[in-house]
Design an enzyme around this catalytic site. Structure first.
Site, short mmCIF file in Angstrom:
data_model
loop_
_atom_site.label_atom_id
_atom_site.label_comp_id
_atom_site.label_asym_id
_atom_site.label_seq_id
_atom_site.Cartn_x
_atom_site.Cartn_y
_atom_site.Cartn_z
N SER A 11 -46.53 -37.61 -33.36
CA SER A 11 -45.30 -37.58 -34.17
C SER A 11 -44.28 -38.59 -33.65
O SER A 11 -43.21 -38.76 -34.25
CB SER A 11 -44.70 -36.17 -34.14
OG SER A 11 -44.53 -35.77 -32.80
N GLY A 12 -44.59 -39.26 -32.55
CA GLY A 12 -43.64 -40.20 -31.96
C GLY A 12 -43.71 -41.58 -32.60
O GLY A 12 -44.51 -41.82 -33.52
N ARG A 36 -46.54 -29.87 -31.19
CA ARG A 36 -45.82 -28.63 -30.85
C ARG A 36 -45.20 -28.00 -32.08
O ARG A 36 -44.81 -26.85 -32.07
CB ARG A 36 -44.77 -28.88 -29.78
CG ARG A 36 -43.72 -29.88 -30.14
CD ARG A 36 -42.62 -29.88 -29.10
NE ARG A 36 -41.81 -31.09 -29.16
CZ ARG A 36 -40.69 -31.23 -28.49
NH1 ARG A 36 -40.25 -30.26 -27.72
NH2 ARG A 36 -40.02 -32.36 -28.58
N TYR A 124 -38.23 -42.47 -13.22
CA TYR A 124 -39.04 -42.70 -14.43
C TYR A 124 -40.34 -43.44 -14.07
O TYR A 124 -41.44 -43.02 -14.41
CB TYR A 124 -38.20 -43.48 -15.45
CG TYR A 124 -38.95 -43.95 -16.67
CD1 TYR A 124 -39.35 -43.04 -17.65
CD2 TYR A 124 -39.25 -45.30 -16.87
CE1 TYR A 124 -40.03 -43.46 -18.80
CE2 TYR A 124 -39.92 -45.73 -18.00
CZ TYR A 124 -40.31 -44.81 -18.96
OH TYR A 124 -40.99 -45.24 -20.08
N LYS A 128 -44.33 -42.02 -14.04
CA LYS A 128 -45.40 -42.69 -14.79
C LYS A 128 -46.51 -43.13 -13.83
O LYS A 128 -47.69 -43.04 -14.15
CB LYS A 128 -44.85 -43.91 -15.53
CG LYS A 128 -43.87 -43.56 -16.64
CD LYS A 128 -44.57 -42.85 -17.76
CE LYS A 128 -43.94 -43.10 -19.11
NZ LYS A 128 -44.59 -42.31 -20.16
N LEU A 151 -40.29 -51.02 -26.15
CA LEU A 151 -40.99 -50.89 -27.43
C LEU A 151 -40.06 -51.20 -28.61
O LEU A 151 -38.92 -50.71 -28.64
CB LEU A 151 -41.51 -49.45 -27.60
CG LEU A 151 -42.60 -49.00 -26.64
CD1 LEU A 151 -42.89 -47.51 -26.84
CD2 LEU A 151 -43.87 -49.81 -26.82
N ARG A 159 -31.09 -44.58 -29.74
CA ARG A 159 -31.07 -44.60 -28.27
C ARG A 159 -30.28 -45.82 -27.82
O ARG A 159 -30.79 -46.95 -27.90
CB ARG A 159 -32.50 -44.67 -27.71
CG ARG A 159 -33.31 -43.40 -27.97
CD ARG A 159 -34.67 -43.46 -27.31
NE ARG A 159 -35.47 -42.29 -27.62
CZ ARG A 159 -36.75 -42.14 -27.27
NH1 ARG A 159 -37.37 -43.10 -26.61
NH2 ARG A 159 -37.40 -41.05 -27.59
N1 NAP Z 1 -39.30 -46.59 -25.54
C1 NAP Z 1 -39.69 -47.64 -24.83
O1 NAP Z 1 -39.15 -48.74 -24.93
C2 NAP Z 1 -40.88 -47.49 -23.91
C3 NAP Z 1 -41.23 -48.54 -23.08
C4 NAP Z 1 -42.36 -48.43 -22.28
C5 NAP Z 1 -43.13 -47.28 -22.31
N2 NAP Z 1 -42.76 -46.25 -23.12
C6 NAP Z 1 -43.60 -45.06 -23.15
O2 NAP Z 1 -44.35 -45.09 -24.34
C7 NAP Z 1 -44.71 -43.77 -24.73
C8 NAP Z 1 -44.45 -43.60 -26.21
O3 NAP Z 1 -43.09 -43.82 -26.45
P1 NAP Z 1 -42.45 -43.59 -27.90
O4 NAP Z 1 -41.07 -44.14 -27.83
O5 NAP Z 1 -43.40 -44.07 -28.94
O6 NAP Z 1 -42.39 -41.99 -27.92
P2 NAP Z 1 -41.45 -41.06 -28.80
O7 NAP Z 1 -41.15 -41.68 -30.10
O8 NAP Z 1 -40.31 -40.62 -27.95
O9 NAP Z 1 -42.46 -39.82 -29.07
C9 NAP Z 1 -42.80 -38.97 -28.05
C10 NAP Z 1 -43.88 -38.00 -28.46
O10 NAP Z 1 -43.98 -37.01 -27.41
C11 NAP Z 1 -43.80 -35.73 -27.98
N3 NAP Z 1 -43.04 -34.85 -27.10
C12 NAP Z 1 -41.85 -35.10 -26.51
N4 NAP Z 1 -41.43 -34.02 -25.83
C13 NAP Z 1 -42.38 -33.08 -25.98
C14 NAP Z 1 -42.53 -31.74 -25.52
N5 NAP Z 1 -41.61 -31.14 -24.75
N6 NAP Z 1 -43.63 -31.06 -25.89
C15 NAP Z 1 -44.57 -31.62 -26.66
N7 NAP Z 1 -44.49 -32.89 -27.15
C16 NAP Z 1 -43.41 -33.61 -26.81
C17 NAP Z 1 -43.00 -35.94 -29.25
O11 NAP Z 1 -43.20 -34.83 -30.09
P3 NAP Z 1 -42.02 -34.26 -31.07
O12 NAP Z 1 -42.05 -35.13 -32.29
O13 NAP Z 1 -42.46 -32.85 -31.31
O14 NAP Z 1 -40.74 -34.38 -30.29
C18 NAP Z 1 -43.59 -37.25 -29.76
O15 NAP Z 1 -44.80 -37.01 -30.44
C19 NAP Z 1 -43.91 -42.85 -23.82
O16 NAP Z 1 -44.76 -42.34 -22.82
C20 NAP Z 1 -42.86 -43.74 -23.21
O17 NAP Z 1 -42.48 -43.33 -21.91
C21 NAP Z 1 -41.67 -46.34 -23.93
#
Ligand code: NAP
Length: 223
Positions: A11-12, A36, A124, A128, A151, A159
């Protein structure tokens, strides 16, 4: 169509892109997503299970298939505490991965982050890095760690930190060449494509893909 994919975090931002890729591919005849809360997405290939992420017994027996993809993640701000963050970015992925290894899943792919390091002074990056280290111990045929930089994608939630970094990156990008290329921001489409692509190569062992390599994978597709 012979394979079954399992995904968490669908869903993310990145996970939803990867889910689309998995569902539209002719490689997987079934895609199992653990969430969830229920989503409105419906597709003939998609099987969605709403489970309790704190209770592996609620999902262990539902795992089946070949390739598992983890796109789970949160931010410390969103999670509220370091403990809550650690749960999502370390404990949940490892609990799912252990259950998947027990159920015979061969390949495990996960999005980590640029700079992940279990010894980092940054919480953080350390979390990881710990996750990567824990995964390494599990008996998969292959473990693929994707370490993207910032990303880029259409996130519904605002954010501030990421938006500011995105603007800064636009200016800085031209200077990020050679070994610095991995610091350039990267689109979620490229990350999802790379995760899908690597899972089709049946690699063996533990592999880490840095942001510039991830980017190059989709550049090869365009050529
Ligand atoms: N953002 C960046 O720039 C960046 C950079 C480098 C690496 N990353 C990493 O890339 C990955 C993906 O990032 P993203 O931005 O695509 O993720 P995101 O949009 O924040 O989505 C996160 C996912 O994790 C689930 N989740 C979060 N909290 C949860 C909980 N308590 N229980 C169950 N599920 C939960 C969410 O489900 P719900 O929809 O139910 O909340 C969603 O499906 C992450 O590991 C992040 O650390 C991100």
């Amino acid at each position: 169509m012979t394979k079954i994919a399992v995904i968490i975090g669908s869903s993310g931002l990145t996970g939803s892109q990867l889910l689309k890729t998995l569902l539209s591919s002719n490689v997987y005849h079934k895609v199992i997503s653990f969430v969830r809360r229920s989503s409105k997405i419906s597709h003939p290939k998609l099987v969605q299970y709403v489970v309790d992420f704190d209770n592996p017994q609620s999902y262990e027996n539902l795992i089946e298939g070949n390739d598992m993809f983890c796109c789970l993640g949160t931010t410390i701000k969103k999670a509220g505490t370091e403990e809550a963050f650690e749960k999502v970015d370390l404990h949940y992925p490892i609990q799912f991965a252990k259950a998947a290894a027990n159920k015979g899943i061969k390949q495990f792919s996960i999005i980590s982050t640029l700079g992940a390091n279990p010894k980092s002074g940054n919480f953080y990056l350390r979390t990881k890095g710990k996750c990567e280290d824990e995964l390494r111990k599990l008996p998969f045929q292959s473990i693929s760690i994707f370490r993207p930089s910032l990303l880029l994608g259409n996130r519904k939630e605002f954010r501030l930190g990421e938006k500011l970094a995105e603007y800064a990156m636009r200016i800085l990008s031209v200077f990020l060449v050679g070994s610095l290329r991995k610091y350039r921001s990267i689109s979620i489409k490229k990350v999802a494509y790379a995760m899908f692509q690597i899972a089709q190569q049946n690699t063996v062992g533990y592999h880490v893909y840095e942001s510039d390599e991830i980017s190059d994978m989709s550049a090869q597709r365009e050529n």
